[in-house]
Design an enzyme around this catalytic site. Structure first.
Site, PDB file in Angstrom:
ATOM      1  CG  ASP A  25      77.651  -1.911  11.214  1.00  0.00           C
ATOM      2  OD1 ASP A  25      77.974  -1.579  10.695  1.00  0.00           O
ATOM      3  OD2 ASP A  25      78.088  -3.016  12.223  1.00  0.00           O
ATOM      4  CG  ASP A  72      83.591   0.438  10.090  1.00  0.00           C
ATOM      5  OD1 ASP A  72      84.662  -0.666  10.019  1.00  0.00           O
ATOM      6  OD2 ASP A  72      82.444   0.316  10.247  1.00  0.00           O
ATOM      7  CE1 TYR A  88      85.489  -5.849  11.744  1.00  0.00           C
ATOM      8  CE2 TYR A  88      86.214  -5.573  13.713  1.00  0.00           C
ATOM      9  CZ  TYR A  88      85.220  -5.247  13.259  1.00  0.00           C
ATOM     10  OH  TYR A  88      84.866  -3.506  12.922  1.00  0.00           O
ATOM     11  CB  SER A 125      74.451  -3.873  11.440  1.00  0.00           C
ATOM     12  OG  SER A 125      74.897  -3.444  12.596  1.00  0.00           O
TER      13      SER A 125
END
Ligand code: ADP
Ligand code: MG
Length: 401
Positions: free
Chosen positions: A183, A41, A232, A137
């Site tokens: 998300d 994403d 991340y 999420s």
């Protein structure tokens, strides 16, 4: 009473902050699992998530107006989370510097207040059954529940996709996670029994019916390794490095890894240093898998979707290196069971949840087999639960006058 049940939250709101139940707005938003498209994403790529039947609810009451002797320009916000068991206060007029869970609420409120004519402060209670920090999420679920409620309270009239966009910005700007739009988008726009195929660059999407004979089963490993936040952001910057190098070596412009085809990657991969090459290989092939999975869903080939999920997991494990022993163990165990069609880790990684597609008539034995094996291996009790594919954020209730 389920904690996320919006009616229960209204009672907690009046008990804690006063006021009447009939002044309360209620909204809710689901968690999500991503069937295909891991870490694509934020590379402007493709994803194929579903919203699930675990929700965050919010109950909110605007500050009483001057009738009750209150200051009509009061911009104080008080918010209580039943999950955290804590109340925080902030003002819409000046950002708080202290970091906390309430940043998700504050970020969303602050961005939406920019578009409101006279945004009054409010009291709010949030709570739900999306596990926090488990890769389902809960953050986007909280954001969209808040945004959906404030959209009513401040009469903003924003469509769901725009609320998703504001929530996405809130998570990036106020919480500091360089997340993609997936998300927030699926949490806002998910539909019952539909998977959402989303192009994260153009935000064009298509919904595909899910198979009634197959259930989504989530296994929460109940482990979370410290690495997750720093890793991340490291992956995000490694992808950025790949973009810079490929933009130089390929003839076409490369603005994000979305622009790199499999053929182009294979041609240019020699110009990438080892680690960056692995990250890039994952993203480029993962985008292909998502598109293939969407086509398989359209033609009702759920078996193929499952196979692709297994490939995704191995790629996240070996090339993107965001899995962990516990996640791998669950996936490997699930894959030995006949009822399973495919499994992968979901979310940022290093712990949290595995999502499996499982034949609907065998969900219980599947769950029991995974649970038993996981306890024997790790000594940790997992949560294994089937999820229905549910609808996105929605207004539950508003004052009648
Ligand atoms: P995930 O989104 O995978 O659950 P994140 O780390 O992105 O994990 O978001 C989890 C954080 O979101 C929690 O640590 C907390 O700060 C916040 N959060 C989510 N749901 C709630 C809730 N119901 N009440 C308070 N904070 C919440
Ligand atoms: Mg999150």
């Amino acid at each position: 009473m389920v904690v996320g049940e919006p009616t229960g939250l209204g009672t907690i709101l009046t008990e804690r902050f006063g006021g009447e139940e009939d002044e309360i707005y209620r909204a809710s938003a689901p968690g999500r699992v991503n069937l295909l498209g891991g870490h694509t994403d934020y590379n402007d790529g493709f994803v194929l998530p579903v919203a699930i039947d675990r929700r965050t609810g919010v109950a909110v009451r605007p500050q009483a107006d001057s009738r009750d002797g209150n200051d009509p320009s009061d911009r104080t916000v008080r918010v209580h989370s039943t999950n955290v068991g804590e109340t925080r206060t902030f003002s819409l007029d000046s950002p708080t510097s202290e970091e906390s869970w309430a940043d998700y609420v504050e970020g969303v409120a602050r961005l939406l207040a920019e578009d409101a004519s006279n945004p009054r402060g409010f009291d709010m209670v949030v709570g739900g059954d999306v596990p926090m920090g488990g890769g389902l999420s809960s953050s986007a679920s909280l954001e969209l529940a808040v945004a959906t409620a404030l959209n009513e309270v401040w009469d903003l009239g924003k469509p769901a996709a725009e609320l998703a966009d504001r929530c996405w910005r809130a998570e990036r700007e106020f919480v500091g996670v360089e997340c993609g739009i997936m998300d927030q988008f699926v949490v806002a726009l998910g539909e019952r029994n539909r998977a959402l195929f989303l192009d994260c660059r153009t935000r064009e999407y298509e919904r595909y019916r899910t198979d009634d004979d197959v259930r989504v089963v989530v296994t929460n490993t109940n482990v979370g390794h410290e690495l997750v936040d720093s890793a991340y952001n490291e992956r995000v910057s490694q992808c950025r490095e790949a973009v810079e190098l490929l933009d130089e070596s390929l003839s076409d412009d490369v603005a994000s890894l979305r622009d790199v085809s499999v053929a182009e990657f294979e041609e240019a991969k020699g110009t990438l240093p080892g680690t960056v090459r692995k990250r890039c290989e994952h993203v480029v092939y993962e985008n292909e898998r998502v598109r293939e999975a969407a086509a398989a869903m359209e033609s009702g080939d759920v078996r193929r979707v499952g196979e692709l999920m297994g490939e995704t997991h191995r790629s996240l494990r070996d090339l993107y290196e965001v899995s962990c022993e516990e996640l791998d163990f669950v996936v490997e165990t699930a894959e030995t069971l006949d009822a399973e069609l495919g499994s992968r880790m979901t979310g940022a990684g290093f712990g949290g949840c595995v999502v499996s597609l499982v034949r609907a008539d065998s969900v219980e034995p599947f769950a029991e087999a995974v649970r038993t094996a996981y306890v024997a291996e790790t000594g940790i009790e997992p949560d294994v639960f089937p999820c229905a594919v549910a609808e996105g954020s929605r207004v539950e209730d508003r004052p009648s006058n």
